[in-house]
Design a protein around this motif. Structure first.
Motif, short mmCIF file in Angstrom:
data_model
loop_
_atom_site.label_atom_id
_atom_site.label_comp_id
_atom_site.label_asym_id
_atom_site.label_seq_id
_atom_site.Cartn_x
_atom_site.Cartn_y
_atom_site.Cartn_z
N GLU A 243 -0.45 7.31 -6.07
CA GLU A 243 -1.66 8.12 -5.95
C GLU A 243 -1.31 9.60 -5.79
N PHE B 52 -1.75 11.09 -9.44
CA PHE B 52 -3.16 11.49 -9.51
C PHE B 52 -3.51 12.73 -8.67
N SER B 53 -2.62 13.15 -7.80
CA SER B 53 -2.97 14.30 -6.97
C SER B 53 -2.05 15.50 -7.20
N CYS C 161 1.68 2.14 -3.51
CA CYS C 161 0.47 2.59 -4.19
C CYS C 161 0.17 4.04 -3.81
N ARG C 162 0.35 4.35 -2.55
CA ARG C 162 0.06 5.71 -2.09
C ARG C 162 1.00 6.72 -2.74
N PHE D 187 -7.64 3.11 -10.07
CA PHE D 187 -6.33 2.68 -9.57
C PHE D 187 -6.45 2.14 -8.14
N CYS D 188 -7.24 2.81 -7.33
CA CYS D 188 -7.36 2.43 -5.91
C CYS D 188 -8.29 1.25 -5.67
N LYS E 230 -8.13 7.67 -10.80
CA LYS E 230 -7.60 7.38 -9.47
C LYS E 230 -8.47 6.35 -8.73
N SER E 231 -9.78 6.52 -8.81
CA SER E 231 -10.67 5.52 -8.21
C SER E 231 -10.39 4.14 -8.77
N VAL F 12 0.80 -1.23 0.00
CA VAL F 12 0.00 0.00 0.00
C VAL F 12 0.84 1.28 0.00
N ALA G 208 -9.91 12.00 -11.38
CA ALA G 208 -10.51 11.37 -10.19
C ALA G 208 -11.02 9.98 -10.55
#
Ligand SMILES: Nc1ncnc2c1ncn2[C@@H]1O[C@H](COP(=O)(O)OP(=O)(O)O)[C@@H](O)[C@H]1O
Ligand SMILES: Nc1ncnc2c1ncn2[C@@H]1O[C@H](COP(=O)(O)OP(=O)(O)O)[C@@H](O)[C@H]1O
Ligand SMILES: [Mg+2]
Ligand SMILES: [Mg+2]
Ligand SMILES: [Mg+2]
Ligand SMILES: [Mg+2]
Ligand SMILES: [Mg+2]
Lengths: 422, 422
Positions: free
Chosen positions: B182, B186-187, B178-179, B227-228, B224-225, B175, B221
């Motif tokens: 993210e 994506f941010s 992954c973060r 991806f998560c 990203k969803s 995780v 967004a």
């Protein structure tokens, strides 16, 4: 029966009392008065054994999972670890929606045993209330509240991705129950399968048509992928009207043994789809004393209100927690009210179409798959039952295939109302 | 340096030799001749330490993860457990595509250390080859093969849902990596963020425009969803042209430390998006001796062929294994050739749009986010670099927002070719 090496033994009405005697938390729950306990196995569920225990100073329910599916028998084995996931989900959903989830008093993993609050009479299973034609004025309010909270607070709108992936990993263990859903909802109704049944001979052609409808099969594959791949929130996993107990002012969700991180639309669709099944069954319950016309309208109004209230509450929670730990839409990016609105609109539209798709799939499987619903089963006249089922099936097929053209629940309700009596 | 309580110690060129001496598998790999070992830390990567070890009778590479990000330093901590997931992924991907993944000789979890095959010269990092203007005639062939196999065999088209959920759960542990994705993909590019940078002042307005583009943010967004939430296959997670080593006839994928069960389009998009970045950088590398026009066309041809071959191979694997354990499309339901075709078409169209979206997001972040690419960074003239970057950025923004209108990779290539020189 002696305990197995893994510490499991099957209880019965008698040994449940011994179990309680040996378990201090349960004594306490019964006010430490164990004389004159009355134990009754209710067992109208499909999978497990449920004992209602009432003593002079307290009561509780004990639910035990056996390593097979109760209504089929030992020939269909099923992990009893499902009780572990049910207990986890009861606690997590209960944390977010305590008013609508019975409290867990005790969980014994080796015994696959949950002790929880007894939902006393006049609580009955919602499905039975719907068959009896009873209105529940708070149902939409309560269910929208339960769904908005349990789904929002276990999604990435509230979770950090750290918490989310951790929880997802834990519930990946509930794979056997997911597989059961995959098989009975997304696969068996669309192929010839041993346990499929339908009101024959009336629906023989209808069942065959489902198996030969390529468009339907393509759509169902997409829903299945979603179900298998998308860890959107901790869903109940079996949220039909048989998993809800109600009175005039209480709504309680039980039986989340299918819980896992999956698509939110699966829960919402289960509830809405089962209301719509109840709607289509009403013509089979009408009699001279009650034509059920008003009741049918109440069901549709409840369906409509449930989605509309859900949407409103879900978005309120989102607004309220937009500065929290949720990592899907960081406020540092989605920082303008109009952008926030756009993002929410897109999100809810996707969720709505998911809910319609899953709801329709759940309707279809109740008519041509293994597990039917009492709403229809209780219609004794087979031709009348088939009439109700066919109308429900036709509507569900259309909804599954054309769900993306519906922009609001009102449009869905209108489509139902426009179905001719034929 | 002494070992910590968890058995970890940071190696250096000297202690690497001691480590090898203490590790029989590694002796053996070096033909048991440890005299005269030459150890060199190459360290052109961003996160970890890589030692090339060459002896008289064998060679290997040792990669060690430290508990922070190398290129930033101890101020950006990062779990060294990433080495565990890298080793798992190298083995799993190597199992399905042994021709394109270096063999793992040894993994030491407490030490976060992987020993693997040394990809000897003339292997170089693909990105460097693309900057140098070298054609790799087999690149599309090899990469489409690697992606088709690693993604197909770790998806529900091949896995039972039992195997799938088990593997998903394991990789949920990755995780932290992954973060990182993210955040940096994506941010951060879509908000003011500490480490963001761009070719200033030229691209100041462009960076600001990205942060103010509501449509872009809504689309990002959604990616990203995906991806998560979406555990579609075991993806590499960092499949840019810096994670690929090549010669004229060999293509090797290294560095899958970001691996987890995620959307397939993320890997495909990473590779295609980085090829397109290389394309846009060529104008900055053109000189009197080489205008790079032919090379630009080669890059586009490779981009096109990669997707087209990927699609072909992926579908072949699907056809070949349609009677296997994969549970997404049981042959008992998707039993007619024309239905199978329809289902595949729908699947590939979704995958294509995912790949375009993720590819575009990966392009954008390389221009206005924290980590840039040598393709552009090596263009010394800042105004020339900004020109190339702006063209890439504009194309990527359009692609991200309008990806659904592209029906084939040829249309994407045409869109690139139609961009005026300005
Ligand atoms: N907490 C409770 N209070 C009262 N009755 C309950 C409770 N839990 C279950 N029951 C009764 O037992 C039946 C079966 O329970 P359920 O949890 O649905 O089991 P199954 O998993 O076998 O479907 C329910 O339909 C309901 O009548
Ligand atoms: N197996 C290998 N053979 C040869 N060189 C390698 C090998 N693995 C890594 N390298 C070299 O080390 C560099 C960094 O490796 P990489 O795995 O990308 O580390 P990081 O995770 O830090 O990016 C690569 O760019 C390459 O030059
Ligand atoms: Mg039940
Ligand atoms: Mg409660
Ligand atoms: Mg149950
Ligand atoms: Mg690298
Ligand atoms: Mg790396």
């Amino acid at each position: 029966m002696a305990a197995a090496a893994d510490g499991f033994r099957t209880l019965d009405e008698k040994s449940v009392v011994d179990y309680i005697k040996a378990t201090p938390t349960l004594h306490a729950q019964l006010g430490n008065q164990l004389d004159g306990l009355v134990v009754k196995e209710v067992g109208d569920g499909n999978l497990n054994f449920v004992y209602i225990v009432v003593g002079p100073a307290g009561s509780l329910v004990i639910k035990q999972a056996l390593p097979y599916i109760r209504c089929i028998g030992e020939s269909w084995p099923m992990t009893k670890e499902r009780a572990y996931f049910e207990a986890l989900a009861l606690k997590e959903h209960g944390r977010w929606s305590p008013d609508h989830v019975p409290e867990v008093y005790h969980f014994d993993r080796p015994m696959s045993l949950i002790a929880m609050r007894y939902l006393k009479p006049p609580h009955i299973i919602l499905r039975k209330g719907l068959i009896a034609g009873i209105e529940y004025p708070l149902l939409a309010q309560h269910m929208s509240d339960y769904m908005a909270k349990t789904l929002f607070f276990t999604s990435l709108l509230y979770h950090s991705t750290l918490d989310h992936r951790h929880a997802v990993a834990e519930f990946c263990g509930n794979v056997e129950l997911c597989r059961l859903t995959e098989q009975v909802i997304f696969s068996d109704p669309y192929r010839v399968a041993q346990y499929n049944r339908w009101t024959s001979p009336y629906l023989d052609h209808d069942a065959e048509a489902v198996r030969e409808d390529d468009t339907l099969k393509i759509e169902v594959a997409e829903l299945k992928s979603n179900f298998c791949e998308r860890a959107q929130a901790l869903i109940h996993g079996d949220l039909h009207t048989g998993s809800i107990m109600v009175t005039g002012d209480s709504t309680q969700v039980i039986d989340p043994e299918f819980a896992f991180y999956g698509p939110m639309g699966f829960d919402i669709g289960a509830f809405l789809g089962n209301l719509i099944l109840a709607f289509f069954a009403q013509d089979g319950h009408a009699d001279k004393g009650n034509d059920r016309q008003a009741y049918k309208q109440w069901i549709l109004k409840t369906t409509e209100e449930t989605w509309n209230l859900f949407q409103k509450k879900f978005i309120s929670l989102w607004d309220e927690h937009k500065d929290g730990n949720g990592e899907a839409y960081p406020v540092s990016i989605y920082n303008k009210p109009e952008l926030q609105l756009l993002v929410q609109k897109r999100y809810m539209a996707g969720l709505f179409h998911d809910a319609l798709g899953f709801g329709a799939a759940k309707m279809i499987r109740r008519i041509v798959g293994v597990a039917h619903v009492e709403d229809f089963e209780s219609i004794a006249d087979a031709s009348k039952r088939a009439y109700c089922e066919r109308r429900a099936l036709d509507f569900a097929k259309m909804l599954l295939k054309e769900r993306r053209r519906f922009q609001s629940i009102n449009q869905v309700i209108s489509a139902i109302q426009e179905i001719p009596a034929c």
